[in-house]
Design an enzyme around this catalytic site. Structure first.
Site, mmCIF file in Angstrom:
data_model
loop_
_atom_site.group_PDB
_atom_site.id
_atom_site.type_symbol
_atom_site.label_atom_id
_atom_site.label_comp_id
_atom_site.label_asym_id
_atom_site.label_seq_id
_atom_site.Cartn_x
_atom_site.Cartn_y
_atom_site.Cartn_z
ATOM 1 N N LYS A 191 16.122 -11.129 -0.423
ATOM 2 C CA LYS A 191 16.548 -12.520 -0.242
ATOM 3 C C LYS A 191 17.264 -12.971 -1.509
ATOM 4 O O LYS A 191 16.675 -13.003 -2.591
ATOM 5 C CB LYS A 191 15.326 -13.393 0.020
ATOM 6 C CG LYS A 191 15.679 -14.862 0.182
ATOM 7 C CD LYS A 191 14.501 -15.651 0.678
ATOM 8 C CE LYS A 191 14.824 -17.121 0.759
ATOM 9 N NZ LYS A 191 13.698 -17.913 1.238
ATOM 10 N N LYS A 244 18.750 -11.247 3.887
ATOM 11 C CA LYS A 244 19.186 -12.643 3.964
ATOM 12 C C LYS A 244 19.949 -13.058 2.718
ATOM 13 O O LYS A 244 19.498 -12.730 1.623
ATOM 14 C CB LYS A 244 17.912 -13.456 4.098
ATOM 15 C CG LYS A 244 18.077 -14.919 4.165
ATOM 16 C CD LYS A 244 16.724 -15.510 4.333
ATOM 17 C CE LYS A 244 16.850 -16.988 4.139
ATOM 18 N NZ LYS A 244 15.599 -17.624 3.919
HETATM 19 C C1 PBG Z 1 11.914 -20.723 2.822
HETATM 20 C C2 PBG Z 1 13.146 -20.350 3.546
HETATM 21 C C3 PBG Z 1 14.467 -20.754 3.319
HETATM 22 C C4 PBG Z 1 15.234 -20.209 4.349
HETATM 23 C C5 PBG Z 1 14.380 -19.463 5.143
HETATM 24 N N1 PBG Z 1 13.100 -19.545 4.626
HETATM 25 C C6 PBG Z 1 15.014 -21.673 2.298
HETATM 26 C C7 PBG Z 1 15.205 -21.257 0.918
HETATM 27 O O1 PBG Z 1 14.786 -20.191 0.484
HETATM 28 O O2 PBG Z 1 15.765 -22.070 0.212
HETATM 29 C C8 PBG Z 1 16.704 -20.411 4.539
HETATM 30 C C9 PBG Z 1 17.173 -20.239 5.938
HETATM 31 C C10 PBG Z 1 18.508 -20.802 6.230
HETATM 32 O O3 PBG Z 1 19.270 -21.202 5.324
HETATM 33 O O4 PBG Z 1 18.844 -20.858 7.406
HETATM 34 N N2 PBG Z 1 11.784 -20.200 1.550
#
Ligand code: PBG
Length: 319
Positions: A191, A244
């Site tokens: 991520k 992601k």
């Molecule tokens: C929680 C989380 C996030 C997203 C998914 N789980 C936000 C972040 O990390 O800021 C983002 C998903 C999206 O942008 O559609 N940590």
């Protein structure tokens, strides 16, 4: 070999099916609430009853599953709303499991604290070098509690998205101890700290109140580090991995596909959705073709499934 649709279909290398798509839902308190998110047209904060209705539609369309996020009634420093027995996602899970249609979907609980903490960070905050720091190890305990309470409320899979070190091992141990040995972990192994999460933070009301997430989410320049994160999570017992964002990181998805054999998903995140919607609104892109092409690209890069806010639209187009 491109002269007819039937010939193209015969030689097509990658398939995209509704069952490959996971649909995120944002569950909020109340009844009959269906509040559209400004930066994400077509995406809503849904109260539990509305979420069940949405899920039943998703099941009818043959989607693969749902990814559940929660907007708690109140937030605090520790993110209590994430793991309380009657937390908003836990309520949603129980209601979805009570619906004959909805319970056929794979229900995935997003495990993180940022929607539930008053400061909007994904972990416990302590004083640190910049005035604050996320304290990794105390956070693990809270994430484990969250995962267990979601599994007990009916989550088929738990998906930690916080990027703390060691969370998969801690969650695995906690699930096993709590009698949830059969609950798989889908770890957001790779991520990146991304501008493309912007609209999500409106949807989940989870923008950090100070600082940013660059000290715990990965630097977008690093592919090798992503591979290391994946190895670590699998070593700790992750059953599946999630990559992601998707579109700006398709090379990372491809590299992961070539490295590991576990099931892998990719998340077409909020910013990817919003920029496409903005272009559709302006008439700059062909909506139907762009939706399917963006998802096909994710599948072709090597992801087995895609998490996408377009899941319902795409399933209708594929039908
Ligand atoms: C929680 C989380 C996030 C997203 C998914 N789980 C936000 C972040 O990390 O800021 C983002 C998903 C999206 O942008 O559609 N940590």
């Amino acid at each position: 070999m491109r002269r007819s649709e039937s010939l193209r279909a015969l030689v097509r290398e990658t398939v995209l099916e509704p069952g490959d798509l996971i649909y995120p839902l944002f569950i909020c308190p109340g009844e009959g609430v269906r509040r559209e998110i400004g930066s994400m047209p077509g995406v809503f904060n849904l109260s539990v009853d509305e979420a069940v209705r949405e899920a039943e539609e998703a099941a009818k369309l043959g989607l693969g599953g749902l990814l559940l996020f929660g907007l708690p009634a109140t937030k605090d420093e520790q993110g209590t709303g994430a793991w309380e027995e009657n937390g908003i996602v836990q309520q949603g899970l129980r209601a979805l499991k009570a619906s004959a249609a909805a319970k056929k979907l794979v229900l995935i609980g997003d495990v993180c604290l940022c929607e539930y903490t008053s400061h909007g960070h994904c972990g416990v905050i302590v004083e640190g070098r910049d005035g604050w720091d996320v304290d990794n190890d105390p956070t693990l305990e809270l994430l484990a509690r969250t995962a267990v309470s979601q599994a007990k409320a009916g989550a088929d899979v738990v998906a930690p998205s916080d990027m703390m070190d060691g969370r998969v091992a801690t969650i695995r141990r906690a699930l096993d101890t709590a009698g949830c040995a059969n609950t798989p972990i889908l770890s957001y192994a790779s991520k990146f700290a991304s501008a493309f999460y912007g609209p999500f933070r409106e949807a989940a009301d989870s923008a950090p109140q100070f600082g940013d997430r660059k000290t715990y989410q990965m630097d977008g320049a690093n592919l090798r580090e992503a591979m290391r994160e994946i190895d670590l999570d699998l070593g700790e017992g992750a059953d599946m991995i999630l990559m992601k964002p998707a579109m700006p990181y398709l090379d990372v998805i491809r590299a992961a596909r070539e490295r590991v054999d576990v099931p892998m998903g990719a998340y077409q995140v909020s910013g990817e959705y919003s920029m496409l919607q903005a272009a559709f609104a302006k008439g700059w892109l062909d909506r139907d073709r762009a939706i399917l092409e963006s998802l096909m690209g994710i599948r072709r890069a090597g992801a087995d499934f895609a998490v996408t806010y377009f899941a319902k639209n795409a399933a209708m187009l594929l039908a």
